[in-house]
Design a protein around this motif. Structure first.
Motif, PDB file in Angstrom:
ATOM      1  N   ASP A  13     -38.942  -5.219   1.966  1.00 44.94           N
ATOM      2  CA  ASP A  13     -39.206  -6.555   2.521  1.00 44.94           C
ATOM      3  C   ASP A  13     -38.996  -7.640   1.478  1.00 44.94           C
ATOM      4  N   VAL A  14     -39.186  -7.299   0.213  1.00 44.67           N
ATOM      5  CA  VAL A  14     -39.125  -8.261  -0.884  1.00 44.67           C
ATOM      6  C   VAL A  14     -38.057  -7.822  -1.884  1.00 44.67           C
ATOM      7  N   LEU A  15     -37.218  -8.769  -2.284  1.00 45.96           N
ATOM      8  CA  LEU A  15     -36.235  -8.513  -3.330  1.00 45.96           C
ATOM      9  C   LEU A  15     -36.486  -9.470  -4.490  1.00 45.96           C
ATOM     10  N   VAL A  16     -36.570  -8.930  -5.686  1.00 49.14           N
ATOM     11  CA  VAL A  16     -36.703  -9.722  -6.902  1.00 49.14           C
ATOM     12  C   VAL A  16     -35.484  -9.381  -7.752  1.00 49.14           C
ATOM     13  N   LEU A  17     -34.573 -10.340  -7.872  1.00 46.07           N
ATOM     14  CA  LEU A  17     -33.277 -10.093  -8.507  1.00 46.07           C
ATOM     15  C   LEU A  17     -33.145 -10.961  -9.753  1.00 46.07           C
ATOM     16  N   ASP A  18     -33.106 -10.325 -10.901  1.00 54.35           N
ATOM     17  CA  ASP A  18     -33.003 -11.030 -12.175  1.00 54.35           C
ATOM     18  C   ASP A  18     -31.529 -11.071 -12.575  1.00 54.35           C
ATOM     19  N   GLU A  19     -30.920 -12.242 -12.495  1.00 54.72           N
ATOM     20  CA  GLU A  19     -29.502 -12.444 -12.814  1.00 54.72           C
ATOM     21  C   GLU A  19     -28.611 -11.463 -12.028  1.00 54.72           C
ATOM     22  N   PRO A  20     -28.645 -11.524 -10.686  1.00 51.10           N
ATOM     23  CA  PRO A  20     -27.936 -10.514  -9.884  1.00 51.10           C
ATOM     24  C   PRO A  20     -26.425 -10.543 -10.004  1.00 51.10           C
ATOM     25  N   GLU A  30     -37.039 -16.865   3.174  1.00 51.50           N
ATOM     26  CA  GLU A  30     -36.766 -17.772   2.056  1.00 51.50           C
ATOM     27  C   GLU A  30     -35.994 -17.061   0.951  1.00 51.50           C
ATOM     28  N   VAL A  31     -35.048 -17.772   0.362  1.00 45.95           N
ATOM     29  CA  VAL A  31     -34.355 -17.329  -0.842  1.00 45.95           C
ATOM     30  C   VAL A  31     -34.650 -18.360  -1.916  1.00 45.95           C
ATOM     31  N   VAL A  32     -35.445 -17.975  -2.889  1.00 44.02           N
ATOM     32  CA  VAL A  32     -35.938 -18.904  -3.904  1.00 44.02           C
ATOM     33  C   VAL A  32     -35.175 -18.684  -5.209  1.00 44.02           C
ATOM     34  N   GLY A  33     -34.548 -19.740  -5.694  1.00 42.28           N
ATOM     35  CA  GLY A  33     -33.933 -19.710  -7.006  1.00 42.28           C
ATOM     36  C   GLY A  33     -34.965 -20.034  -8.062  1.00 42.28           C
ATOM     37  N   ALA A  55     -38.035 -11.670   1.894  1.00 39.88           N
ATOM     38  CA  ALA A  55     -38.373 -12.735   0.950  1.00 39.88           C
ATOM     39  C   ALA A  55     -37.652 -12.395  -0.353  1.00 39.88           C
ATOM     40  N   ILE A  56     -36.854 -13.326  -0.858  1.00 38.11           N
ATOM     41  CA  ILE A  56     -35.982 -13.039  -1.996  1.00 38.11           C
ATOM     42  C   ILE A  56     -36.201 -14.066  -3.098  1.00 38.11           C
ATOM     43  N   ILE A  57     -36.370 -13.570  -4.329  1.00 39.23           N
ATOM     44  CA  ILE A  57     -36.393 -14.428  -5.511  1.00 39.23           C
ATOM     45  C   ILE A  57     -35.199 -14.061  -6.378  1.00 39.23           C
ATOM     46  N   ILE A  58     -34.437 -15.065  -6.766  1.00 38.52           N
ATOM     47  CA  ILE A  58     -33.310 -14.862  -7.676  1.00 38.52           C
ATOM     48  C   ILE A  58     -33.610 -15.627  -8.958  1.00 38.52           C
ATOM     49  N   SER A  59     -33.857 -14.886 -10.027  1.00 40.87           N
ATOM     50  CA  SER A  59     -34.043 -15.512 -11.328  1.00 40.87           C
ATOM     51  C   SER A  59     -32.671 -15.723 -11.951  1.00 40.87           C
ATOM     52  N   THR A  60     -32.351 -16.953 -12.314  1.00 39.91           N
ATOM     53  CA  THR A  60     -31.001 -17.242 -12.791  1.00 39.91           C
ATOM     54  C   THR A  60     -30.989 -18.488 -13.659  1.00 39.91           C
ATOM     55  N   HIS A  71     -42.788  -2.076  -0.917  1.00 36.64           N
ATOM     56  CA  HIS A  71     -42.187  -3.230  -0.252  1.00 36.64           C
ATOM     57  C   HIS A  71     -41.221  -3.992  -1.163  1.00 36.64           C
ATOM     58  N   LEU A  72     -41.015  -3.501  -2.387  1.00 33.24           N
ATOM     59  CA  LEU A  72     -40.273  -4.256  -3.395  1.00 33.24           C
ATOM     60  C   LEU A  72     -38.968  -3.578  -3.779  1.00 33.24           C
ATOM     61  N   GLY A  73     -37.904  -4.375  -3.837  1.00 34.94           N
ATOM     62  CA  GLY A  73     -36.668  -3.975  -4.473  1.00 34.94           C
ATOM     63  C   GLY A  73     -36.472  -4.854  -5.696  1.00 34.94           C
ATOM     64  N   PHE A  74     -36.425  -4.246  -6.872  1.00 34.44           N
ATOM     65  CA  PHE A  74     -36.394  -5.010  -8.124  1.00 34.44           C
ATOM     66  C   PHE A  74     -35.115  -4.701  -8.887  1.00 34.44           C
ATOM     67  N   LEU A  75     -34.364  -5.741  -9.204  1.00 29.59           N
ATOM     68  CA  LEU A  75     -33.188  -5.616 -10.064  1.00 29.59           C
ATOM     69  C   LEU A  75     -33.487  -6.336 -11.360  1.00 29.59           C
ATOM     70  N   PRO A  76     -33.902  -5.617 -12.406  1.00 34.26           N
ATOM     71  CA  PRO A  76     -34.189  -6.291 -13.679  1.00 34.26           C
ATOM     72  C   PRO A  76     -32.908  -6.660 -14.404  1.00 34.26           C
ATOM     73  N   GLU A  77     -33.017  -7.573 -15.347  1.00 30.29           N
ATOM     74  CA  GLU A  77     -31.875  -7.901 -16.189  1.00 30.29           C
ATOM     75  C   GLU A  77     -31.530  -6.669 -17.028  1.00 30.29           C
ATOM     76  N   GLY A  78     -30.242  -6.300 -17.039  1.00 27.56           N
ATOM     77  CA  GLY A  78     -29.835  -5.098 -17.755  1.00 27.56           C
ATOM     78  C   GLY A  78     -30.461  -3.856 -17.168  1.00 27.56           C
ATOM     79  N   ALA A  79     -30.408  -3.733 -15.830  1.00 25.79           N
ATOM     80  CA  ALA A  79     -31.065  -2.627 -15.126  1.00 25.79           C
ATOM     81  C   ALA A  79     -30.721  -1.276 -15.761  1.00 25.79           C
ATOM     82  N   PRO A  80     -31.730  -0.520 -16.186  1.00 27.16           N
ATOM     83  CA  PRO A  80     -31.457   0.765 -16.844  1.00 27.16           C
ATOM     84  C   PRO A  80     -30.982   1.821 -15.849  1.00 27.16           C
ATOM     85  N   THR A  81     -30.111   2.689 -16.301  1.00 28.47           N
ATOM     86  CA  THR A  81     -29.637   3.820 -15.505  1.00 28.47           C
ATOM     87  C   THR A  81     -29.576   5.042 -16.414  1.00 28.47           C
TER      88      THR A  81
END
Length: 239
Positions: free
Chosen positions: A151-158, A31-34, A182-187, A78-88
């Protein structure tokens, strides 16, 4: 099938203000959930709680069966997280930063070239991150989320800051990964939902207002923008 993401009664209060109010949903592999909502709806707060960066005031969140608060290390494996304004670390090169991320996570450094390849970063791999455009910096954040093939991607405004061609490339990448994750895209970009999502959750004032497929939400002939406005602005009943 056991869901890879399980959220039950998740709430977060900041003093007297309730940012997230009893949110519940689950996401299965494939599933890819918006995750949609206006600014201030509670999207990013929910994502940060799911990723374990912000403790909930109430409720639970689990990733691959692991509670993100009580078993956080196992959950984050199990998580790949891309936060908004991902810090580097802006002074590091792209490749140096990704190799650093791999070491911190206990990943094989051999995953770095593959992550750069899928996010098309090879041409800037030796540049300091601070010299990159916003779009390239966003891709660095996405590459870091993919290093351990979670296994899980949580992408905030990718696709924030990406040009139309780059948005197309990222959406193709999400579609290619979708069957295995399993993917969540916050947008707040509704075209993102039509382009890549199998399901849409609409949130406003910290509460889930709709959870359905894009097709079901628009089954009465209205477009997704009209349904979104009807739900979040109270302009009428949604499908």
């Amino acid at each position: 099938m056991t869901a890879l993401i399980e959220i039950e009664g998740l709430s977060r209060r900041f003093g007297a203000f309730t940012a997230v109010d009893g949110v519940s949903f689950s996401v299965e592999r494939g599933e890819v959930v918006g995750f949609l909502g206006p600014n201030g709806a509670g999207k990013s707060t929910t994502m940060r709680m799911l990723a374990g960066f912000l403790p909930p005031s109430a409720g639970t969140a689990r990733i691959a069966g692991h509670d993100v608060q009580n078993d956080g290390v196992a959950a984050r494996r199990h998580l790949g997280f891309l936060p908004e304004g991902a810090p580097t670390y802006p002074e590091m090169t792209v490749e140096g930063f990704l190799r650093f991320c791999a070491r911190v996570r206990g990943c094989d450094p051999a995953t770095v070239p593959a992550a750069m390849a899928v996010t098309q970063l090879e041409e800037v791999r030796l540049q300091p991150i601070e010299t990159l455009s916003k779009g390239f910096r966003r891709r660095v954040g996405l590459a870091s989320a993919l290093l351990h093939d979670p296994d899980v991607l949580v992408l905030d405004e990718p696709t924030d800051g990406l040009d139309p061609n780059q948005k197309h490339e990222v959406r193709n990448l999400i579609r290619a990964m979708a069957p295995r994750k399993a993917i969540i895209i916050s947008t707040h970009i509704l075209e993102e939902v039509s382009a890549v999502c199998t399901r849409a959750i609409i949130i406003a004032h910290g509460q889930v207002l709709a959870d359905s497929t894009p097709g079901a939400l628009t089954a009465d002939g209205r477009d997704l923008d009209t349904v979104f406005r009807a739900l979040t602005l109270g302009e009428g009943e949604a499908a």
